[in-house]
Design an enzyme around this catalytic site. Structure first.
Site, PDB file in Angstrom:
ATOM      1  N   LYS A 145      35.807  54.891  40.697  1.00  0.00           N
ATOM      2  CA  LYS A 145      34.656  54.050  41.063  1.00  0.00           C
ATOM      3  C   LYS A 145      33.451  54.980  41.187  1.00  0.00           C
ATOM      4  O   LYS A 145      33.048  55.373  42.285  1.00  0.00           O
ATOM      5  CB  LYS A 145      34.961  53.282  42.359  1.00  0.00           C
ATOM      6  CG  LYS A 145      34.142  52.011  42.478  1.00  0.00           C
ATOM      7  CD  LYS A 145      34.739  51.050  43.474  1.00  0.00           C
ATOM      8  CE  LYS A 145      33.746  50.001  43.938  1.00  0.00           C
ATOM      9  NZ  LYS A 145      33.134  49.184  42.913  1.00  0.00           N
TER      10      LYS A 145
HETATM   11  N1  PXG Z   1      36.314  45.888  38.939  1.00  0.00           N
HETATM   12  C1  PXG Z   1      35.154  46.552  39.034  1.00  0.00           C
HETATM   13  C2  PXG Z   1      34.574  47.180  37.830  1.00  0.00           C
HETATM   14  C3  PXG Z   1      34.512  46.643  40.286  1.00  0.00           C
HETATM   15  O1  PXG Z   1      33.368  47.316  40.386  1.00  0.00           O
HETATM   16  C4  PXG Z   1      36.285  45.320  41.251  1.00  0.00           C
HETATM   17  C5  PXG Z   1      36.889  45.282  40.007  1.00  0.00           C
HETATM   18  C6  PXG Z   1      36.980  44.678  42.408  1.00  0.00           C
HETATM   19  O2  PXG Z   1      37.499  45.674  43.273  1.00  0.00           O
HETATM   20  P1  PXG Z   1      37.632  45.464  44.853  1.00  0.00           P
HETATM   21  O3  PXG Z   1      38.214  46.717  45.340  1.00  0.00           O
HETATM   22  O4  PXG Z   1      36.228  45.253  45.373  1.00  0.00           O
HETATM   23  O5  PXG Z   1      38.479  44.283  45.045  1.00  0.00           O
HETATM   24  C7  PXG Z   1      35.084  46.015  41.412  1.00  0.00           C
HETATM   25  C8  PXG Z   1      34.424  46.092  42.739  1.00  0.00           C
HETATM   26  C9  PXG Z   1      28.539  44.554  43.350  1.00  0.00           C
HETATM   27  C10 PXG Z   1      29.895  44.763  43.895  1.00  0.00           C
HETATM   28  O6  PXG Z   1      27.605  45.184  43.909  1.00  0.00           O
HETATM   29  C11 PXG Z   1      30.894  45.167  43.033  1.00  0.00           C
HETATM   30  C12 PXG Z   1      32.172  45.418  43.524  1.00  0.00           C
HETATM   31  C13 PXG Z   1      32.436  45.263  44.839  1.00  0.00           C
HETATM   32  C14 PXG Z   1      31.429  44.861  45.699  1.00  0.00           C
HETATM   33  C15 PXG Z   1      30.124  44.599  45.227  1.00  0.00           C
HETATM   34  O7  PXG Z   1      28.399  43.810  42.370  1.00  0.00           O
HETATM   35  N2  PXG Z   1      33.048  45.846  42.605  1.00  0.00           N
END
Ligand code: PXG
Length: 304
Positions: free
Chosen positions: A162
């Site tokens: 990430k």
């Molecule tokens: N795929 C990607 C590429 C992400 O960035 C997820 C899956 C889901 O992962 P989690 O661990 O959150 O269940 C993410 C997470 C935003 C934002 O600002 C993006 C995420 C989380 C919170 C806010 O758009 N991405």
């Protein structure tokens, strides 16, 4: 054009953590020589707080340290110290239900690419609010399109990291919005479904639940792991991690997305094909309910 993006409510008199000190919104600044800015060199987490507790903080901190390890970035605090700092930042900002952005950049260096001139990573914690999609979308379900920008190959930059280098996802998001929807399905180089721009994806077929494996180019989402566990415990269903095609989504009974920002949201259309009944399905609805209950029950206490 859809104008809805990510809406973060900024709290007046925010206290933003940078390297152990707190700054207001106007004074919280980092150097133009920080490699987080110059090269997207750094890692981050998006975390939620519910009911006075930080949800799944251990899991987010573990993933942060794994991402940092993969890019040879040594976080200058222990896991425990970061968890305390996250909790304290929520407390100071009166965030009891909200959203936390935790960022660790490579730190201040020079104009060369090499990270070895950067003396110390910068740690930033912002506690505020988030709403990723309009409330209406949670009731009716999201429309999706498949975008031309594919997920980065693991050989180029492993999507399990990430990192602050989110341009791949940003381009896919732009293509979604240009296409008149709020979220996009991203394929991998082989043409299999990887995930969405900021969410993992699941389908339901005849009572069975499927999601692409992490090896297909999906982030190992914290919410994804929770859904796998809730399906097992609440529905007695084992989620199958197998390669997914667009066809699998067109012909699914249900489809839903998971992410810290999005939580769990139904998807009801892909590339003009109505998924299932075109309304949020039974299993999705049950998982949303179980997820909401869980968020109220556990987490790392918010304290000074
Ligand atoms: N795929 C990607 C590429 C992400 O960035 C997820 C899956 C889901 O992962 P989690 O661990 O959150 O269940 C993410 C997470 C935003 C934002 O600002 C993006 C995420 C989380 C919170 C806010 O758009 N991405």
């Amino acid at each position: 054009m859809v104008s809805w993006g990510i809406a973060t409510t900024r709290i007046l008199h925010m206290k933003i953590y940078i390297d152990g000190k707190y700054y207001s919104e106007t004074t919280a600044k980092i150097s133009v020589f920080d490699h987080g800015l110059l090269y997207g060199d750094g890692v981050f987490e998006g975390i939620r707080a519910y009911n006075n507790r930080v949800f799944k903080l251990d899991e987010h901190i573990d993933r942060l340290f794994d991402s940092a390890k993969a890019i040879l970035l040594k976080i200058p605090l222990s896991k425990k110290q970061i968890m305390r700092a996250v909790s304290r930042t929520c407390w100071l900002n009166r965030v009891r239900n909200g959203y936390i952005r935790l960022v660790v950049t490579r730190g201040v260096g020079n104009l060369g690419l090499s990270p070895f001139n950067c003396k110390r990573p910068t740690v930033i914690i912002i506690a505020g609010k988030i709403s990723l999609y309009p409330p209406k979308m949670y009731r009716r379900g999201l429309d999706l399109i498949t975008v031309p920008t594919t997920r980065v190959s693991p050989a180029a930059l492993n999507p399990a990291i990430k990192s602050l280098n989110y341009l791949n996802n940003v381009l896919a998001k732009i293509e979604a919005i240009h296409g008149g929807v709020l979220e996009a399905v991203m394929l991998n180089a082989q043409g299999y479904v990887a995930e969405c721009t900021g969410d993992n994806i699941f389908t339901v077929h005849g009572g069975r639940i499927f999601t692409p494996p992490v090896s297909s180019g999906a982030l190992c989402g914290v919410t994804r792991q929770i859904v796998i566990q809730l399906a097992r415990e609440h529905l007695g269903v084992e989620v199958q991690e197998s390669n997914m095609t667009r066809h699998d989504i067109f012909t699914a009974d249900e489809c839903f997305l998971t992410g810290t920002g999005a939580e769990i949201i139904s998807a009801v259309k892909l590339d003009g094909r109505v998924i299932g009944t075109g309304k949020p399905g039974e299993i999705t609805t049950q998982l949303i309910k179980a997820f909401r209950e869980l968020t109220q029950q556990e987490g790392y206490p918010i304290a000074p």
